[in-house]
Design a protein around this motif. Sequence first.
Motif, PDB file in Angstrom:
ATOM      1  N   GLY A  71      40.255  42.410  40.926  1.00 23.60           N
ATOM      2  CA  GLY A  71      40.601  41.446  39.635  1.00 23.60           C
ATOM      3  C   GLY A  71      40.608  40.082  40.406  1.00 23.60           C
ATOM      4  N   LEU A  72      41.114  39.025  39.566  1.00 27.69           N
ATOM      5  CA  LEU A  72      41.134  37.585  39.937  1.00 27.69           C
ATOM      6  C   LEU A  72      42.321  37.673  41.184  1.00 27.69           C
ATOM      7  N   ASN A  73      43.445  38.225  41.153  1.00 28.87           N
ATOM      8  CA  ASN A  73      44.392  38.112  41.915  1.00 28.87           C
ATOM      9  C   ASN A  73      44.439  39.312  42.809  1.00 28.87           C
TER      10      ASN A  73
ATOM     11  N   SER B 215      42.592  54.962  39.490  1.00 27.33           N
ATOM     12  CA  SER B 215      41.543  54.520  38.482  1.00 27.33           C
ATOM     13  C   SER B 215      41.378  53.203  38.577  1.00 27.33           C
ATOM     14  N   LEU B 216      40.117  52.490  38.149  1.00 28.94           N
ATOM     15  CA  LEU B 216      40.013  50.898  38.064  1.00 28.94           C
ATOM     16  C   LEU B 216      40.745  50.471  36.946  1.00 28.94           C
ATOM     17  N   PRO B 217      41.309  49.153  37.120  1.00 30.92           N
ATOM     18  CA  PRO B 217      42.131  48.719  36.062  1.00 30.92           C
ATOM     19  C   PRO B 217      41.262  48.294  34.869  1.00 30.92           C
ATOM     20  N   TRP B 218      40.166  48.031  35.365  1.00 24.94           N
ATOM     21  CA  TRP B 218      39.204  47.357  34.131  1.00 24.94           C
ATOM     22  C   TRP B 218      38.209  48.349  33.456  1.00 24.94           C
ATOM     23  N   LYS B 219      38.404  49.681  33.951  1.00 25.01           N
ATOM     24  CA  LYS B 219      37.512  50.604  33.268  1.00 25.01           C
ATOM     25  C   LYS B 219      37.745  50.687  31.821  1.00 25.01           C
ATOM     26  N   ASN B 220      38.955  51.033  31.401  1.00 23.18           N
ATOM     27  CA  ASN B 220      39.305  51.199  30.038  1.00 23.18           C
ATOM     28  C   ASN B 220      39.551  49.908  29.371  1.00 23.18           C
TER      29      ASN B 220
ATOM     30  N   ALA C 114      39.521  38.055  35.629  1.00 19.29           N
ATOM     31  CA  ALA C 114      40.557  38.544  34.588  1.00 19.29           C
ATOM     32  C   ALA C 114      41.656  39.031  35.515  1.00 19.29           C
ATOM     33  N   GLN C 115      42.928  39.233  34.865  1.00 16.50           N
ATOM     34  CA  GLN C 115      44.399  39.482  35.682  1.00 16.50           C
ATOM     35  C   GLN C 115      44.582  40.853  35.181  1.00 16.50           C
ATOM     36  N   PHE C 116      45.166  41.861  35.939  1.00 17.27           N
ATOM     37  CA  PHE C 116      45.747  43.190  35.552  1.00 17.27           C
ATOM     38  C   PHE C 116      46.831  43.434  36.108  1.00 17.27           C
ATOM     39  N   PRO C 117      47.689  43.031  35.276  1.00 13.59           N
ATOM     40  CA  PRO C 117      49.286  43.275  35.948  1.00 13.59           C
ATOM     41  C   PRO C 117      49.678  44.654  35.995  1.00 13.59           C
ATOM     42  N   GLU C 118      49.045  45.606  35.520  1.00 11.75           N
ATOM     43  CA  GLU C 118      49.589  47.292  35.595  1.00 11.75           C
ATOM     44  C   GLU C 118      48.780  47.672  36.898  1.00 11.75           C
ATOM     45  N   ALA C 119      47.909  46.803  37.625  1.00  8.59           N
ATOM     46  CA  ALA C 119      47.382  47.161  38.838  1.00  8.59           C
ATOM     47  C   ALA C 119      48.554  47.448  40.113  1.00  8.59           C
TER      48      ALA C 119
END
Length: 176
Positions: free
Chosen positions: A8-10, A19-24, A136-141
Motif C-alpha cells: 500500500g501507499l504507506n 492475506s492481502l489488504p486490497w484483495k477484498n 491507497a491506505q490500509f489501516p487494518e494492515a
Amino acid sequence: MNAVYARGLNGEFALADGSLPWKNSAQLQAEFRADMNRFRQLTSGGAVIMGFNTFKTFRAPLKDRMNVVIQNQAEAAPLNEKKFTFFPSIEAAVQALHSAGFSGSRIFLIGGAKLFSKAFSSRLVDGTVYETVFRAQFPEASVFMQKPDSALWKLTQSEEAGLLTFNCYRRRMETP
C-alpha cells in the motif's frame, strides 16, 4: 533471484492472517486483477519461492510455475511441478532450482515479509525487484514492506495504471 510484491501507499503488505489488504476491497477489484495479471505474466514459466505463512494462504500451487516453500524443518525433496515442494532454506531451494535448469532471472521470491527481509539483508535478491504500489491506505494492515533501499537499488521503470504504480528496481553496481 528476483522479488515480486505489492504494498500500500504507506508500506502496507499484509493483514494479521497473512492475506492481502486490497484483495477484498470492492473499490480496488480492477486494480487487484491488474496486479494479479502482471504477477502471472512475470512469473509464469518460472519458479516462485514463498515462506510457510504465504503458502498457507494458497488453495493450490500456482499453475505453470514451480512452487517452492521455505520451511525451516523441511527435508529437501525433488522438485515437482504438480505440487508444492519444501526446502529448509532459500539457499537450498535456489541451488535445487539452478540444478533443475532455472536461471536466476526465472526465480521469483514472492513473500512473506520475513523471507523478504532475510533475502534482502543477505543479498540473495540480486536481479529485479518488481513492486506494485496500491495508491491507497490500509489501516487494518499489520505487516509492512518499504520500498527498496535507494542506496542499493535504482528505480529503472515506473508506470501508473489507475490506482496502481508498477515499479522496477535493479541493484546498483557496487563500488570497490
